[in-house]
Scaffold this active site. Structure first.
Site, PDB file in Angstrom:
ATOM      1  N   SER A 148      13.414  19.137  16.661  1.00 23.65           N
ATOM      2  CA  SER A 148      13.748  18.459  15.400  1.00 23.65           C
ATOM      3  C   SER A 148      12.994  19.173  14.281  1.00 23.65           C
ATOM      4  CB  SER A 148      13.276  16.999  15.461  1.00 23.65           C
ATOM      5  OG  SER A 148      13.319  16.404  14.182  1.00 23.65           O
ATOM      6  N   TYR A 161       7.898   9.975  18.097  1.00 23.53           N
ATOM      7  CA  TYR A 161       8.997  10.944  17.968  1.00 23.53           C
ATOM      8  C   TYR A 161       8.469  12.287  17.445  1.00 23.53           C
ATOM      9  CZ  TYR A 161      13.653  12.747  16.803  1.00 23.53           C
ATOM     10  OH  TYR A 161      14.798  13.512  16.734  1.00 23.53           O
TER      11      TYR A 161
HETATM   12  N1  LIG Z   1      20.692  12.982  14.680  1.00 24.67           N
HETATM   13  C1  LIG Z   1      19.626  13.538  14.082  1.00 24.67           C
HETATM   14  O1  LIG Z   1      19.403  13.377  12.872  1.00 24.67           O
HETATM   15  C2  LIG Z   1      18.665  14.393  14.875  1.00 24.67           C
HETATM   16  C3  LIG Z   1      17.748  15.186  14.176  1.00 24.67           C
HETATM   17  C4  LIG Z   1      16.862  15.969  14.898  1.00 24.67           C
HETATM   18  C5  LIG Z   1      16.888  15.975  16.274  1.00 24.67           C
HETATM   19  N2  LIG Z   1      17.804  15.178  16.933  1.00 24.67           N
HETATM   20  C6  LIG Z   1      17.784  15.209  18.384  1.00 24.67           C
HETATM   21  O2  LIG Z   1      19.062  15.545  18.866  1.00 24.67           O
HETATM   22  C7  LIG Z   1      19.272  14.945  20.142  1.00 24.67           C
HETATM   23  C8  LIG Z   1      20.569  14.143  20.123  1.00 24.67           C
HETATM   24  O3  LIG Z   1      20.442  13.135  19.153  1.00 24.67           O
HETATM   25  P1  LIG Z   1      21.675  12.317  18.566  1.00 24.67           P
HETATM   26  O4  LIG Z   1      21.358  12.047  17.155  1.00 24.67           O
HETATM   27  O5  LIG Z   1      22.942  12.959  18.949  1.00 24.67           O
HETATM   28  O6  LIG Z   1      21.472  10.931  19.346  1.00 24.67           O
HETATM   29  P2  LIG Z   1      22.507   9.906  20.025  1.00 24.67           P
HETATM   30  O7  LIG Z   1      21.684   8.684  20.305  1.00 24.67           O
HETATM   31  O8  LIG Z   1      23.723   9.761  19.206  1.00 24.67           O
HETATM   32  O9  LIG Z   1      22.839  10.641  21.399  1.00 24.67           O
HETATM   33  C9  LIG Z   1      21.822  10.826  22.339  1.00 24.67           C
HETATM   34  C10 LIG Z   1      22.412  10.918  23.714  1.00 24.67           C
HETATM   35  O10 LIG Z   1      21.315  11.051  24.638  1.00 24.67           O
HETATM   36  C11 LIG Z   1      21.546  10.165  25.703  1.00 24.67           C
HETATM   37  N3  LIG Z   1      20.292   9.769  26.340  1.00 24.67           N
HETATM   38  C12 LIG Z   1      19.316   8.962  25.855  1.00 24.67           C
HETATM   39  N4  LIG Z   1      18.380   8.757  26.800  1.00 24.67           N
HETATM   40  C13 LIG Z   1      18.784   9.440  27.890  1.00 24.67           C
HETATM   41  C14 LIG Z   1      18.255   9.615  29.187  1.00 24.67           C
HETATM   42  N5  LIG Z   1      17.125   8.991  29.579  1.00 24.67           N
HETATM   43  N6  LIG Z   1      18.901  10.410  30.065  1.00 24.67           N
HETATM   44  C15 LIG Z   1      20.057  11.026  29.697  1.00 24.67           C
HETATM   45  N7  LIG Z   1      20.627  10.875  28.498  1.00 24.67           N
HETATM   46  C16 LIG Z   1      19.995  10.088  27.611  1.00 24.67           C
HETATM   47  C17 LIG Z   1      22.242   8.977  25.082  1.00 24.67           C
HETATM   48  O11 LIG Z   1      22.926   8.191  26.068  1.00 24.67           O
HETATM   49  C18 LIG Z   1      23.182   9.645  24.099  1.00 24.67           C
HETATM   50  O12 LIG Z   1      24.423   9.978  24.682  1.00 24.67           O
HETATM   51  C19 LIG Z   1      18.030  14.097  20.416  1.00 24.67           C
HETATM   52  O13 LIG Z   1      17.123  14.824  21.197  1.00 24.67           O
HETATM   53  C20 LIG Z   1      17.487  13.867  19.026  1.00 24.67           C
HETATM   54  O14 LIG Z   1      16.102  13.594  19.029  1.00 24.67           O
HETATM   55  C21 LIG Z   1      18.685  14.393  16.269  1.00 24.67           C
END
Ligand SMILES: NC(=O)c1ccc[n+]([C@@H]2O[C@H](COP(=O)([O-])OP(=O)(O)OC[C@H]3O[C@@H](n4cnc5c(N)ncnc54)[C@H](O)[C@@H]3O)[C@@H](O)[C@H]2O)c1
Length: 258
Positions: A148, A161
């Site tokens: 991130s 986080y």
């Molecule tokens: N959306 C943002 O702004 C953002 C910014 C920086 C980093 N990220 C990172 O990107 C990644 C995806 O985030 P997102 O925004 O798409 O989130 P989201 O919640 O929309 O999707 C996350 C996915 O991970 C799965 N997940 C959660 N726990 C799990 C587990 N124990 N085992 C397997 N799968 C699991 C969920 O079921 C979901 O399908 C994450 O690592 C998040 O920290 C997101």
């Protein structure tokens, strides 16, 4: 003719947490670049994960869905074994599964801390370890961890986080050092705020607050879309990135440029 250095034809990828959000976009994007892509998510999200599989098949690539909860080390090993048995190899791992808990540091419980660190940091490590064991036998591979922009800068109410994502960034460097000798590159992507179901569920801002927040922190002036991260993942997975390892590729709309 497309640039062959970005072609993933013949490669097999596994994306964790690819039922929705960034994971889904990356899974479909890797397939568009030519890869066979294994979709995975925790057991409660497998119906959604199969929708991602259908999107991959719609672009003409092979896919299958695996039940992989990154908190369950056995399910990590079983899924990776399943991918190798179904598709013959594993070339690319995208460790995307992650959770967010937003709470002031003084109110964070042990359960909050463990959920975030175990999913976002421990889970990423054990997926990498299981994938590397396969990749070493194949003579190499690509591991891409989703970190991130909050690996580099902090934000209130996200202490666990921020710690987890900074941990992923430096763990990526540590693994890159150890595994370069096996032909495995290990890199991370650092997305900025990206419109996903997870982000929107956690969002408590009014539209006015959001616009003020974006004006203060996000030169791009808007949240990103998950598809805007695909090029970074395709690059890191591709032959072009053969000498790129231990890198955090920040794609954050300029958040960390301020
Ligand atoms: N959306 C943002 O702004 C953002 C910014 C920086 C980093 N990220 C990172 O990107 C990644 C995806 O985030 P997102 O925004 O798409 O989130 P989201 O919640 O929309 O999707 C996350 C996915 O991970 C799965 N997940 C959660 N726990 C799990 C587990 N124990 N085992 C397997 N799968 C699991 C969920 O079921 C979901 O399908 C994450 O690592 C998040 O920290 C997101």
């Amino acid at each position: 003719m497309p640039y062959a250095g970005l072609d993933l034809e013949g490669k097999v990828a596994l994306v964790t947490g690819s039922a929705r959000g960034i994971g889904r976009a990356l899974a479909v994007g890797l397939a568009q670049a030519g890869a066979t892509v294994a979709v995975s998510d925790m057991p409660s999200r497998l119906d959604l994960a199969r929708e991602t599989q259908a999107q991959i098949e719609a672009v003409g690539r092979s896919s299958a869905t695996y039940s992989l909860d990154v908190l369950d080390l056995k399910s990590i090993g079983d899924s990776i074994d399943g991918v190798v048995s179904d598709f013959g190899r594993l070339d690319i791992l995208v460790s995307n599964a992650g959770v967010r808990v937003r709470r002031p540091a003084l109110e964070v419980t042990e359960d909050d801390w463990d959920e975030v660190i175990d999913t976002n940091l421990k889970g990423v490590f054990f997926c990498a370890q299981a994938a590397a064991k396969i990749m070493i036998g194949q003579g190499g591979g690509r591991i891409i961890n989703i970190s991130s922009q909050l690996a580099l800068v902090a934000r209130e109410n996200r202490v666990a986080y921020c710690a987890s994502k900074a941990g992923v960034a430096n763990m990526t460097r540590a693994l890159a050092l150890e595994w370069a000798r096996y032909g495995i590159t290990v890199n991370a992507i650092g997305p900025g705020p990206t419109e996903t179901p997870g982000l929107l569920d956690a969002d408590t801002q009014t539209e006015d607050e959001l616009q003020r927040d974006l004006a203060a922190h996000m030169p791009l002036g808007r949240r990103m879309q998950p598809e805007e991260l695909v090029g970074a993942a395709v690059y890191l997975a591709s032959p072009s990135a053969s000498a790129t390892t231990g890198h955090l590729l920040v794609v954050d709309g300029g958040w960390t440029a301020i």
